[in-house]
Motif scaffolding. Structure first.
Motif, PDB file in Angstrom:
ATOM      1  N   ARG A 158      -1.450   6.406  14.679  1.00 25.10           N
ATOM      2  CA  ARG A 158      -2.136   6.535  13.393  1.00 25.10           C
ATOM      3  C   ARG A 158      -2.732   5.173  13.067  1.00 25.10           C
ATOM      4  NH1 ARG A 158      -3.381  11.226  12.545  1.00 25.10           N
ATOM      5  NH2 ARG A 158      -3.933  10.696  10.436  1.00 25.10           N
ATOM      6  N   LEU A 159      -3.925   5.201  12.533  1.00 25.01           N
ATOM      7  CA  LEU A 159      -4.596   3.994  12.094  1.00 25.01           C
ATOM      8  C   LEU A 159      -5.105   4.291  10.691  1.00 25.01           C
ATOM      9  CD1 LEU A 159      -6.949   1.829  14.168  1.00 25.01           C
ATOM     10  CD2 LEU A 159      -7.764   2.659  11.990  1.00 25.01           C
ATOM     11  N   SER A 160      -4.813   3.420   9.764  1.00 26.08           N
ATOM     12  CA  SER A 160      -5.270   3.607   8.381  1.00 26.08           C
ATOM     13  C   SER A 160      -6.067   2.396   7.938  1.00 26.08           C
ATOM     14  CB  SER A 160      -4.084   3.790   7.432  1.00 26.08           C
ATOM     15  OG  SER A 160      -3.380   4.959   7.742  1.00 26.08           O
ATOM     16  N   VAL A 161      -7.095   2.641   7.142  1.00 28.36           N
ATOM     17  CA  VAL A 161      -7.880   1.573   6.534  1.00 28.36           C
ATOM     18  C   VAL A 161      -7.742   1.754   5.026  1.00 28.36           C
ATOM     19  CG1 VAL A 161     -10.161   0.547   6.259  1.00 28.36           C
ATOM     20  CG2 VAL A 161      -9.500   1.522   8.469  1.00 28.36           C
ATOM     21  N   SER A 162      -7.215   0.723   4.359  1.00 29.24           N
ATOM     22  CA  SER A 162      -6.989   0.811   2.917  1.00 29.24           C
ATOM     23  C   SER A 162      -8.280   0.553   2.148  1.00 29.24           C
ATOM     24  CB  SER A 162      -5.920  -0.197   2.486  1.00 29.24           C
ATOM     25  OG  SER A 162      -6.467  -1.505   2.462  1.00 29.24           O
ATOM     26  N   ARG A 163      -8.224   0.791   0.859  1.00 28.79           N
ATOM     27  CA  ARG A 163      -9.388   0.554  -0.010  1.00 28.79           C
ATOM     28  C   ARG A 163      -9.797  -0.908  -0.024  1.00 28.79           C
ATOM     29  NH1 ARG A 163      -7.962   2.421  -5.715  1.00 28.79           N
ATOM     30  NH2 ARG A 163      -9.948   1.484  -6.191  1.00 28.79           N
ATOM     31  N   LEU A 164      -8.892  -1.809   0.421  1.00 29.41           N
ATOM     32  CA  LEU A 164      -9.197  -3.234   0.500  1.00 29.41           C
ATOM     33  C   LEU A 164      -9.605  -3.659   1.919  1.00 29.41           C
ATOM     34  CD1 LEU A 164      -6.259  -4.573  -1.706  1.00 29.41           C
ATOM     35  CD2 LEU A 164      -8.633  -4.121  -2.388  1.00 29.41           C
ATOM     36  N   GLY A 165      -9.652  -2.685   2.848  1.00 27.81           N
ATOM     37  CA  GLY A 165     -10.062  -2.982   4.220  1.00 27.81           C
ATOM     38  C   GLY A 165      -8.922  -3.407   5.123  1.00 27.81           C
ATOM     39  N   LYS A 166      -7.676  -3.270   4.652  1.00 33.10           N
ATOM     40  CA  LYS A 166      -6.521  -3.640   5.471  1.00 33.10           C
ATOM     41  C   LYS A 166      -6.228  -2.524   6.465  1.00 33.10           C
ATOM     42  CE  LYS A 166      -1.666  -4.764   5.384  1.00 33.10           C
ATOM     43  NZ  LYS A 166      -0.415  -4.512   4.723  1.00 33.10           N
ATOM     44  N   VAL A 167      -5.983  -2.916   7.728  1.00 32.26           N
ATOM     45  CA  VAL A 167      -5.691  -1.960   8.798  1.00 32.26           C
ATOM     46  C   VAL A 167      -4.182  -1.886   9.010  1.00 32.26           C
ATOM     47  CG1 VAL A 167      -5.955  -1.492  11.271  1.00 32.26           C
ATOM     48  CG2 VAL A 167      -7.891  -2.370   9.954  1.00 32.26           C
ATOM     49  N   THR A 168      -3.677  -0.661   9.080  1.00 31.27           N
ATOM     50  CA  THR A 168      -2.275  -0.415   9.393  1.00 31.27           C
ATOM     51  C   THR A 168      -2.219   0.517  10.590  1.00 31.27           C
ATOM     52  OG1 THR A 168      -1.732  -0.577   7.050  1.00 31.27           O
ATOM     53  CG2 THR A 168      -0.068   0.403   8.485  1.00 31.27           C
ATOM     54  N   ILE A 169      -1.366   0.170  11.566  1.00 30.63           N
ATOM     55  CA  ILE A 169      -1.225   0.990  12.780  1.00 30.63           C
ATOM     56  C   ILE A 169       0.239   1.393  12.901  1.00 30.63           C
ATOM     57  CG2 ILE A 169      -1.418   1.018  15.299  1.00 30.63           C
ATOM     58  CD1 ILE A 169      -3.604  -1.168  14.992  1.00 30.63           C
ATOM     59  N   SER A 170       0.465   2.637  13.336  1.00 27.65           N
ATOM     60  CA  SER A 170       1.835   3.109  13.576  1.00 27.65           C
ATOM     61  C   SER A 170       1.796   4.202  14.638  1.00 27.65           C
ATOM     62  CB  SER A 170       2.461   3.646  12.291  1.00 27.65           C
ATOM     63  OG  SER A 170       1.721   4.762  11.825  1.00 27.65           O
ATOM     64  N   GLN A 171       2.981   4.510  15.182  1.00 28.80           N
ATOM     65  CA  GLN A 171       3.057   5.664  16.087  1.00 28.80           C
ATOM     66  C   GLN A 171       2.937   6.908  15.240  1.00 28.80           C
ATOM     67  OE1 GLN A 171       6.559   5.426  18.586  1.00 28.80           O
ATOM     68  NE2 GLN A 171       5.341   4.474  20.180  1.00 28.80           N
ATOM     69  N   ASP A 172       2.323   7.940  15.802  1.00 26.54           N
ATOM     70  CA  ASP A 172       2.141   9.202  15.088  1.00 26.54           C
ATOM     71  C   ASP A 172       3.340  10.086  15.316  1.00 26.54           C
ATOM     72  OD1 ASP A 172       1.321  11.489  13.845  1.00 26.54           O
ATOM     73  OD2 ASP A 172      -0.546  11.701  14.978  1.00 26.54           O
ATOM     74  N   SER A 173       4.236  10.127  14.343  1.00 28.56           N
ATOM     75  CA  SER A 173       5.444  10.936  14.485  1.00 28.56           C
ATOM     76  C   SER A 173       5.183  12.418  14.190  1.00 28.56           C
ATOM     77  CB  SER A 173       6.531  10.412  13.550  1.00 28.56           C
ATOM     78  OG  SER A 173       6.074  10.433  12.206  1.00 28.56           O
ATOM     79  N   ASP A 174       4.033  12.744  13.607  1.00 30.33           N
ATOM     80  CA  ASP A 174       3.689  14.133  13.287  1.00 30.33           C
ATOM     81  C   ASP A 174       2.996  14.843  14.427  1.00 30.33           C
ATOM     82  OD1 ASP A 174       4.707  13.704  10.774  1.00 30.33           O
ATOM     83  OD2 ASP A 174       2.749  13.217   9.900  1.00 30.33           O
ATOM     84  N   SER A 175       2.658  14.120  15.488  1.00 30.93           N
ATOM     85  CA  SER A 175       1.912  14.709  16.601  1.00 30.93           C
ATOM     86  C   SER A 175       2.756  15.705  17.371  1.00 30.93           C
ATOM     87  CB  SER A 175       1.425  13.608  17.548  1.00 30.93           C
ATOM     88  OG  SER A 175       0.741  14.178  18.632  1.00 30.93           O
ATOM     89  N   GLU A 176       2.100  16.728  17.872  1.00 28.95           N
ATOM     90  CA  GLU A 176       2.779  17.758  18.685  1.00 28.95           C
ATOM     91  C   GLU A 176       2.591  17.456  20.167  1.00 28.95           C
ATOM     92  OE1 GLU A 176       1.309  21.607  17.705  1.00 28.95           O
ATOM     93  OE2 GLU A 176       1.388  21.233  15.576  1.00 28.95           O
ATOM     94  N   GLU A 177       3.208  16.426  20.661  1.00 33.33           N
ATOM     95  CA  GLU A 177       3.056  16.101  22.088  1.00 33.33           C
ATOM     96  C   GLU A 177       4.055  16.821  22.905  1.00 33.33           C
ATOM     97  OE1 GLU A 177       2.735  12.446  25.121  1.00 33.33           O
ATOM     98  OE2 GLU A 177       2.669  12.006  23.031  1.00 33.33           O
TER      99      GLU A 177
END
Length: 177
Positions: A158-177
């Protein structure tokens, strides 16, 4: 005349026996046929570009993603000896008036802390795609894995971009792998 034929046959037989008897004792030369060297061409994953309008924080934004092979990065391996150029993915977010809110080019190295060593070493950045606008963030799905498009071996991120432009990365625990 029979005598001449007999002599000719005898002479031929002597030559044949003499030739068979002459061996280079201890000088047998054993060689193997040269192996064919197959030069595999380094492959590329397909490029892609995607753009879509998104309602976020009371306004309309345009989210663009663009994946390109990058020949300056270390090669990826599909696990079967096939070599691929790794990719970069550029993410741009434009405001309604066309001004740029966010722009960054991502590489596999940006995800190193979230990917097992085996995927990081041999894998490629296979993609980043916009998922949804959620609260103060735009959310993207990303993956690092086998560059072979027929493979389903990858690590979902997962990659998120906040309203301030900050990037957050994490493993996607919701994925159906």
């Amino acid at each position: 005349m029979n005598r001449w034929i007999g002599c000719a046959m005898l002479a031929s037989l002597c030559c044949l026996v003499g030739a068979c008897g002459k061996k280079d004792q201890g000088k047998d030369i054993m060689t193997t046929a040269p192996k064919k060297v197959e030069h595999k061409v380094t492959q590329k994953m397909d490029s892609y570009a995607h753009s879509q309008s998104v309602e976020w924080l009371g306004s309309t934004y345009t989210v663009m993603t663009n994946r390109e092979p990058d020949m300056s990065l270390p090669l990826a391996d599909d696990g079967y000896g096939g070599k691929y150029y790794d990719n970069t993915v550029k993410v741009r977010i434009l405001r309604k008036d066309g001004t740029e809110f966010f722009s960054r080019t991502f590489k596999k190295s940006d995800f190193k802390a979230y990917v097992p060593d085996s995927f990081f070493k041999d894998g490629a950045l296979t993609g980043i795609v916009f998922d949804k606008a959620e609260g103060d963030c735009l959310s993207f799905a990303a993956s690092v894995g086998s560059p072979d498009k027929m493979s389903d071996e990858y690590v979902p991120l997962r990659l998120s971009v906040s309203r301030l432009g900050k990037v957050t990365i994490s493993q996607d625990s919701d994925s159906e792998e």
